[in-house]
Design a protein around this motif. Structure first.
Motif, PDB file in Angstrom:
ATOM      1  N   PHE A   1       0.914  -1.358  -0.124  1.00 55.40           N
ATOM      2  CA  PHE A   1      -0.111  -0.213  -0.179  1.00 55.40           C
ATOM      3  C   PHE A   1       0.912   1.306  -0.021  1.00 55.40           C
ATOM      4  O   PHE A   1       1.950   1.309   0.505  1.00 55.40           O
ATOM      5  CB  PHE A   1      -0.917  -0.035   1.340  1.00 55.40           C
TER       6      PHE A   1
ATOM      7  N   PHE B   1       1.054   4.296   1.513  1.00 59.05           N
ATOM      8  CA  PHE B   1       0.703   5.239   2.729  1.00 59.05           C
ATOM      9  C   PHE B   1       1.947   5.574   3.124  1.00 59.05           C
ATOM     10  O   PHE B   1       2.880   5.006   3.380  1.00 59.05           O
ATOM     11  CB  PHE B   1      -0.096   4.460   3.680  1.00 59.05           C
TER      12      PHE B   1
ATOM     13  N   LYS C   1      -8.081  -5.201  -0.518  1.00 59.28           N
ATOM     14  CA  LYS C   1      -7.491  -3.937  -0.796  1.00 59.28           C
ATOM     15  C   LYS C   1      -8.427  -2.546  -0.066  1.00 59.28           C
ATOM     16  O   LYS C   1      -7.949  -1.694   0.387  1.00 59.28           O
ATOM     17  CB  LYS C   1      -7.315  -3.396  -2.033  1.00 59.28           C
ATOM     18  N   LYS C   2      -9.801  -2.825  -0.328  1.00 59.75           N
ATOM     19  CA  LYS C   2     -10.583  -1.737   0.125  1.00 59.75           C
ATOM     20  C   LYS C   2     -10.891  -1.763   1.575  1.00 59.75           C
ATOM     21  O   LYS C   2     -10.738  -0.772   2.285  1.00 59.75           O
ATOM     22  CB  LYS C   2     -11.990  -1.877  -0.463  1.00 59.75           C
TER      23      LYS C   2
ATOM     24  N   THR D   1      -7.449  -0.373   3.215  1.00 56.15           N
ATOM     25  CA  THR D   1      -7.323   0.903   2.947  1.00 56.15           C
ATOM     26  C   THR D   1      -8.240   1.785   3.945  1.00 56.15           C
ATOM     27  O   THR D   1      -7.741   2.675   4.398  1.00 56.15           O
ATOM     28  CB  THR D   1      -7.667   1.242   1.317  1.00 56.15           C
TER      29      THR D   1
ATOM     30  N   GLU E   1      -6.670   4.477   6.635  1.00 55.64           N
ATOM     31  CA  GLU E   1      -7.275   5.802   6.733  1.00 55.64           C
ATOM     32  C   GLU E   1      -7.985   6.284   7.842  1.00 55.64           C
ATOM     33  O   GLU E   1      -7.538   7.199   8.549  1.00 55.64           O
ATOM     34  CB  GLU E   1      -8.278   5.933   5.408  1.00 55.64           C
TER      35      GLU E   1
END
Length: 504
Positions: free
Chosen positions: A73, A75, A173-174, A177, A181
């Motif tokens: 990812f 980030f 992934k969703k 994420t 977040e």
């Protein structure tokens, strides 16, 4: 039921499966480095059957290598500075679904949280499958990348059950994420390292990492998965084991309806020309779990629901080769493969203790099915609230009162008793052969949907579980009732004894 995708926090970078979601799985290639001793296995069949399978006209798809590459990812994670010696409230070991979910929940109370993981930005290796209503109740339905309006169960060659309950595959992934977040917006910090040791003082715990750093906090939570050695038990860990081999594959064609996911296929006609495999499957049955994405893309998994000791992994793979050959499925490419081992049932950790736990090592895996991820998502807010009542208060309750509050928040007496009932279900399933398993699920999916929905989603009360059992016995065939009467007494005595201990 114990279907793969499921299941469940990550261990130490495993491959995994569907539903359950089935939960966390072990990476077999790393098993020699695991502090969790690998169980003995059943080896019920002869080598002769393997050479026969290899000569299949469809070839041996097991020779194909998975094409997926490690994903990471993008980030910019805020890093905790150990040299600052600033005090943390909570350290969470592991950034799997369980660890990140708890981090975002606890940090929402303004509590200072740090997640420690050697690779916090790597993609979770597990696939997870869930009932859609479970994620809808958590407002996480946007984290599903595929749903099927129905599921089906092939009891045998002549009987199929159609389940009017939508099923979905979690988008790793969703979901990751979203959780990252939320963690970032709540001020969660991260430390990239492996935890070697945990030490405790009266009101503070410290972790020692492989990079030489020491981090201190009021509470340490282990969310690193089944392989962890940080959680203590008072009883022998007599788990049952769910084992599976799965592939996300491109195929020339397949026979599955695109609007239905296949929860269980107990048929054994594919073993007609494999006498050794047929005999072993009759004693220690496996089923196929399948998610068809389109006419050429499908997730396939051969699963042993539960066994003790664990069924041989190569045995599971050989049965899968025979099944796909019988179904006429020619695998062209393997996009991902999953090697799944899920400990199920067994004792709960000692309650309370100085290290808190969530995910695979905390006992939340469904003892009868292997499902875990949806339940972990639901329990994390409950545990977070218990922690916040201590660390988020002006009194700052720490030490033994904190450990007691946290552990009993996750495992109150009622929930412990319910888990004993589910473990009774697992002990019963362990005693069923193929015919017994077919009869059981034939009756189980004839129950009022409220009961089988609730059983699979771990949301029935002890009273409702008792009513389910009575209804199941009433609907069962005579041979199935005979199974219950002859094979359940010992598990039932164990259940009653454990319930008495919990209530004491």
């Amino acid at each position: 039921m114990g279907v793969p995708l499921s299941l469940m926090a990550t261990l130490f970078r495993p491959f995994s499966p569907p539903p359950a979601a089935k939960a966390s799985q072990f990476n077999f290639s790393d098993s020699s480095n695991s502090p969790f001793s690998f169980p003995k296995t059943h080896h019920p069949s002869s080598r002769k059957s393997f050479s026969k399978i290899q000569s299949s006209k469809f070839g041996n798809f097991l020779d194909l290598k998975p094409e997926s590459k490690p994903e990471f990812f993008d980030f910019d994670l805020p890093k905790f500075d150990p040299s600052s010696r600033s005090r943390l409230d909570v350290i969470i070991i592991g950034t799997g679904p369980a660890g990140l979910r708890l981090a975002e929940q606890v940090s929402s109370y303004g509590i200072k949280v740090c997640c420690v993981d050697p690779s916090p930005l790597s993609m979770w290796p597990n696939n997870y499958g869930v009932w859609v209503d479970e994620f809808e109740s958590l407002n996480l339905e946007n984290c599903l990348d595929k749903t099927w309006p129905m599921a089906c169960v092939h009891v045998d060659d002549n009987k199929t059950k159609y389940l009017d309950r939508p099923y979905g595959r979690v988008s790793r992934k969703k979901l990751k994420t979203l959780l990252l977040e939320r963690c970032l917006s709540n001020g969660v910090q991260f430390h990239r390292a492996k935890v070697w040791k945990i030490q405790h003082q009266e009101f503070e715990s410290s972790i020692l990492c492989d990079d030489g750093n020491e981090l201190k906090a009021s509470l340490v939570v282990d969310a690193s998965g089944f392989a962890s050695s940080f959680i203590e038990y008072e009883k022998p860990r007599n788990h049952g084991y769910q084992i599976a081999h799965g592939i996300l594959a491109e195929v020339e064609e397949h026979p599955f309806d695109l609007d239905k996911m296949l929860l269980m296929d107990w048929r054994n006609s594919h073993l007609g020309n494999e006498p050794y495999l047929r005999t072993s499957n009759s004693k220690f049955p496996t089923f196929l779990y399948a998610m068809p994405f389109d006419s050429n893309l499908v997730f396939l998994e051969e699963t042993s629901l539960v066994s003790r000791p664990v069924l041989s992994y190569i045995e599971v793979k050989k049965r899968m080769v025979a099944r796909l050959r019988h179904l006429g499925i020619r695998v062209k490419r393997i996009i991902e493969d999953e090697k799944c081992l899920i400990p199920m049932g067994g004792p709960l950790p000692r309650i309370p203790q100085s290290v808190m736990a969530i995910g695979g090592t905390s006992g939340v895996v469904h003892p009868s099915t292997g499902y875990m991820v949806a339940r972990t998502m639901a329990l994390a807010p409950i545990l977070a609230e218990a922690i916040a009542e201590c660390l988020g208060s002006t009194r700052m309750i720490r030490g033994q009162p904190l450990y007691h509050k946290a552990w009993n928040g996750l495992w109150p007496i009622e929930r412990r008793c319910v888990r004993e009932f589910y473990s009774f279900g697992m002990e019963t399933l362990l005693k069923l052969d193929l015919d017994g398993s077919r009869r059981f699920f034939d009756a189980f999916f004839d129950l009022d949907p409220y009961y089988w929905h609730g059983f699979l989603s771990s949301r029935l009360s002890l009273r409702e579980l008792a009513l389910l059992s009575l209804s199941l016995f009433g609907r069962a065939s005579f041979p199935s009732r005979f199974d219950i009467v002859t094979k359940c007494p010992l598990p039932l005595v164990k259940l009653m004894g454990n319930l008495a201990l919990e209530a004491a």
